[in-house]
Design a protein around this motif. Structure first.
Motif, PDB file in Angstrom:
ATOM      1  N   PHE A 107       0.863  -1.190   0.000  1.00 55.71           N
ATOM      2  CA  PHE A 107       0.000   0.000   0.000  1.00 55.71           C
ATOM      3  C   PHE A 107       0.888   1.224   0.000  1.00 55.71           C
ATOM      4  N   GLN A 108       1.018   1.859  -1.173  1.00 57.09           N
ATOM      5  CA  GLN A 108       1.876   3.022  -1.329  1.00 57.09           C
ATOM      6  C   GLN A 108       1.220   4.210  -0.634  1.00 57.09           C
ATOM      7  N   THR A 109       1.650   4.475   0.589  1.00 55.25           N
ATOM      8  CA  THR A 109       0.981   5.457   1.447  1.00 55.25           C
ATOM      9  C   THR A 109       1.356   6.889   1.089  1.00 55.25           C
ATOM     10  N   PHE A 110       2.645   7.125   0.840  1.00 56.50           N
ATOM     11  CA  PHE A 110       3.122   8.461   0.463  1.00 56.50           C
ATOM     12  C   PHE A 110       3.324   8.497  -1.051  1.00 56.50           C
ATOM     13  N   ASP A 111       2.577   9.353  -1.715  1.00 58.54           N
ATOM     14  CA  ASP A 111       2.706   9.475  -3.166  1.00 58.54           C
ATOM     15  C   ASP A 111       4.013  10.155  -3.555  1.00 58.54           C
ATOM     16  N   LYS A 112       4.577  10.915  -2.630  1.00 61.54           N
ATOM     17  CA  LYS A 112       5.867  11.570  -2.879  1.00 61.54           C
ATOM     18  C   LYS A 112       6.783  11.370  -1.681  1.00 61.54           C
ATOM     19  N   THR A 113       8.065  11.226  -1.968  1.00 55.93           N
ATOM     20  CA  THR A 113       9.032  11.076  -0.886  1.00 55.93           C
ATOM     21  C   THR A 113       9.160  12.372  -0.084  1.00 55.93           C
ATOM     22  N   LEU A 114       9.452  12.215   1.185  1.00 54.56           N
ATOM     23  CA  LEU A 114       9.725  13.366   2.047  1.00 54.56           C
ATOM     24  C   LEU A 114      11.235  13.569   2.242  1.00 54.56           C
ATOM     25  N   ASN A 115      12.044  12.781   1.542  1.00 54.92           N
ATOM     26  CA  ASN A 115      13.492  12.954   1.607  1.00 54.92           C
ATOM     27  C   ASN A 115      13.855  14.388   1.212  1.00 54.92           C
ATOM     28  N   SER A 116      14.726  14.999   1.994  1.00 52.46           N
ATOM     29  CA  SER A 116      15.064  16.412   1.776  1.00 52.46           C
ATOM     30  C   SER A 116      16.455  16.729   2.300  1.00 52.46           C
ATOM     31  N   ILE A 117      16.962  17.854   1.857  1.00 55.81           N
ATOM     32  CA  ILE A 117      18.119  18.494   2.469  1.00 55.81           C
ATOM     33  C   ILE A 117      17.581  19.727   3.182  1.00 55.81           C
ATOM     34  N   ILE A 118      17.962  19.899   4.434  1.00 59.30           N
ATOM     35  CA  ILE A 118      17.426  20.992   5.255  1.00 59.30           C
ATOM     36  C   ILE A 118      18.581  21.825   5.792  1.00 59.30           C
ATOM     37  N   THR A 119      18.426  23.131   5.739  1.00 59.25           N
ATOM     38  CA  THR A 119      19.444  24.018   6.284  1.00 59.25           C
ATOM     39  C   THR A 119      18.764  25.237   6.911  1.00 59.25           C
ATOM     40  N   LEU A 120      19.560  26.172   7.395  1.00 59.34           N
ATOM     41  CA  LEU A 120      19.043  27.411   7.983  1.00 59.34           C
ATOM     42  C   LEU A 120      19.513  28.595   7.150  1.00 59.34           C
ATOM     43  N   LYS A 121      18.767  29.666   7.184  1.00 55.68           N
ATOM     44  CA  LYS A 121      19.109  30.832   6.371  1.00 55.68           C
ATOM     45  C   LYS A 121      20.517  31.338   6.660  1.00 55.68           C
ATOM     46  N   LYS A 122      20.953  31.231   7.921  1.00 47.01           N
ATOM     47  CA  LYS A 122      22.270  31.745   8.296  1.00 47.01           C
ATOM     48  C   LYS A 122      23.406  31.035   7.576  1.00 47.01           C
ATOM     49  N   SER A 123      23.128  29.843   6.992  1.00 48.56           N
ATOM     50  CA  SER A 123      24.177  29.086   6.288  1.00 48.56           C
ATOM     51  C   SER A 123      24.546  29.739   4.963  1.00 48.56           C
ATOM     52  N   GLY A 124      23.622  30.548   4.424  1.00 46.63           N
ATOM     53  CA  GLY A 124      23.870  31.165   3.120  1.00 46.63           C
ATOM     54  C   GLY A 124      23.597  30.237   1.959  1.00 46.63           C
ATOM     55  N   VAL A 280       2.445  16.625   6.234  1.00 44.36           N
ATOM     56  CA  VAL A 280       2.606  15.383   5.477  1.00 44.36           C
ATOM     57  C   VAL A 280       1.423  15.157   4.547  1.00 44.36           C
ATOM     58  N   LEU A 281       0.222  15.431   5.016  1.00 42.75           N
ATOM     59  CA  LEU A 281      -0.944  15.291   4.149  1.00 42.75           C
ATOM     60  C   LEU A 281      -0.789  16.140   2.901  1.00 42.75           C
ATOM     61  N   ASP A 282      -0.364  17.379   3.091  1.00 42.19           N
ATOM     62  CA  ASP A 282      -0.243  18.310   1.972  1.00 42.19           C
ATOM     63  C   ASP A 282       0.863  17.907   1.004  1.00 42.19           C
ATOM     64  N   ARG A 283       1.976  17.447   1.522  1.00 44.50           N
ATOM     65  CA  ARG A 283       3.138  17.183   0.675  1.00 44.50           C
ATOM     66  C   ARG A 283       3.230  15.765   0.131  1.00 44.50           C
ATOM     67  N   ALA A 284       2.606  14.802   0.825  1.00 39.41           N
ATOM     68  CA  ALA A 284       2.846  13.409   0.444  1.00 39.41           C
ATOM     69  C   ALA A 284       1.603  12.561   0.258  1.00 39.41           C
ATOM     70  N   MET A 285       0.502  12.893   0.929  1.00 33.14           N
ATOM     71  CA  MET A 285      -0.633  11.973   0.928  1.00 33.14           C
ATOM     72  C   MET A 285      -1.875  12.480   0.203  1.00 33.14           C
ATOM     73  N   LEU A 286      -2.025  13.771   0.030  1.00 35.78           N
ATOM     74  CA  LEU A 286      -3.187  14.310  -0.687  1.00 35.78           C
ATOM     75  C   LEU A 286      -2.720  15.064  -1.925  1.00 35.78           C
ATOM     76  N   THR A 287      -1.911  14.405  -2.718  1.00 37.18           N
ATOM     77  CA  THR A 287      -1.378  14.995  -3.947  1.00 37.18           C
ATOM     78  C   THR A 287      -2.449  14.964  -5.033  1.00 37.18           C
ATOM     79  N   PRO A 288      -2.266  15.725  -6.116  1.00 33.76           N
ATOM     80  CA  PRO A 288      -3.233  15.676  -7.219  1.00 33.76           C
ATOM     81  C   PRO A 288      -3.467  14.260  -7.748  1.00 33.76           C
TER      82      PRO A 288
END
Length: 339
Positions: A107-124, A280-288
């Protein structure tokens, strides 16, 4: 009361007792492992449990927290758990490395992966190309870190042009805030809310989601061993139906779904998990695609691409076939899966 009526009533009572006993005897125990500590999106299953959707399907489900997608796959493959929840990319890696011990997405629960690179604005760091020469941090087994070569290729940078610092999962966000690393990899749904939970303003967080940077990959899925599915098709189908019922509920009322999480983890923070669930609903589970085709829909071409990308990123010697990674045969008709 006549003797005949009394006998009839007694027979009926006995039938009810034995009927109830037979129903209880038919209830199937299922051990289910999550992919991580209990979070908002896991309300799919805590709601299913609280509202009796599992019971209606004849299942007695024990839900345990997880310790990463790779760990969940291993536990299901070993038989320690009957069913699990894991990133499909971790499944692809495991099956490629262990073709004789297949684990299957049902059962493919997430239509899109949530894998990401995350940083903070101070990093530039304003774009993926700015990662060149930077120090990234993550646990060694983090799926986003393992998939980074594919992300780098899509972004047009050399994966070897970044330095990696390894740490325990619970230290990842703290080390970013302290400036010990320039960016981290992980599920956005975990790291973003861990950061806000320790006081980082949401506006200061910069996210580079894999799907928005050239990798339109599938995300997390319900998994079983292939032999378990073959021997217990009715259990797998019942678990999927209860999952869909839980998903429909959390999509309609995410705020009302979160309190059920406390049945598995009494320490969950309701406000934090409500925000995470909506994220998560917005980004991965309730996609078009899901809105159009129903929960659990899989596009074969997209899944094939996911397999190819993961196989290259993990340098798999054996590239799994789609039928070795997932099946849709346990899904109810599409009209029963619409949000």
């Amino acid at each position: 009361m006549s003797i005949g009526i009394a006998k009839t009533m007694l027979a009926g009572a006995v039938a009810l007792v034995f009927g109830a006993g037979a129903a209880l005897a038919q209830t199937k125990d299922v051990k289910f492992t999550l992919d991580w500590a209990v979070q908002g999106n896991h309300a799919i299953w805590t709601v299913a449990q609280e509202k009796g959707y599992f019971t209606k399907e004849g299942l007695n489900v024990k839900i345990d927290r997880g310790f990463g997608s790779g760990d969940a796959v291993t536990k299901v493959a070993s038989g320690a758990y009957d069913i699990g929840f894991s990133d499909i990319n971790a499944v692809i890696k495991f099956v490629g490395d262990n073709p004789s011990n297949p684990v299957l997405g049902v059962f493919q629960t997430f239509d899109k992966t949530l894998n990401s690179i995350i940083t903070l604005k101070k990093s530039g760091i304003k774009s993926p190309k700015d990662l060149v020469g930077k120090n990234l941090g993550a646990p060694e087994a983090d799926s986003s870190r393992l998939m980074f070569p594919a992300f780098a290729k899509a972004a047009g940078i050399d994966a070897a042009a970044v330095k990696w610092t390894s740490m325990q999962p619970q230290l990842r966000e703290a080390m970013l805030v302290q400036g010990q690393v320039d960016a981290i990899s992980g599920f956005a749904s975990t790291s973003v809310f861990n950061l806000t939970g320790i006081g980082v303003a949401a506006d200061d967080i910069v996210i580079f989601p894999f799907p928005e940077n050239g990798l339109d990959l599938y995300g997390s899925t319900v998994i079983v061993r292939k032999d378990y599915a073959e021997k217990n098709p009715e259990i797998v189908a019942a678990f999927v139906r209860a999952t869909i019922a839980g998903l429909k509920d959390i999509a309609k009322d995410p705020d009302g779904a979160v309190p059920s999480l406390s049945k598995v983890d009494p320490l969950v923070k309701a406000d934090l998990e409500k925000a995470r669930l909506k994220f998560v609903l917005d980004r991965a589970m309730l996609t078009p695609s899901i809105k159009a085709n129903g929960f659990g829909h899989v596009d074969p071409a997209r899944m094939q691409k996911s397999i190819e990308v993961a196989a290259e990123a993990y340098a798999l010697k054996v590239v799994p076939k789609p039928e070795d990674i997932y099946t849709t045969k346990f899904l109810p008709p599409a009209d029963q899966r619409k949000p």
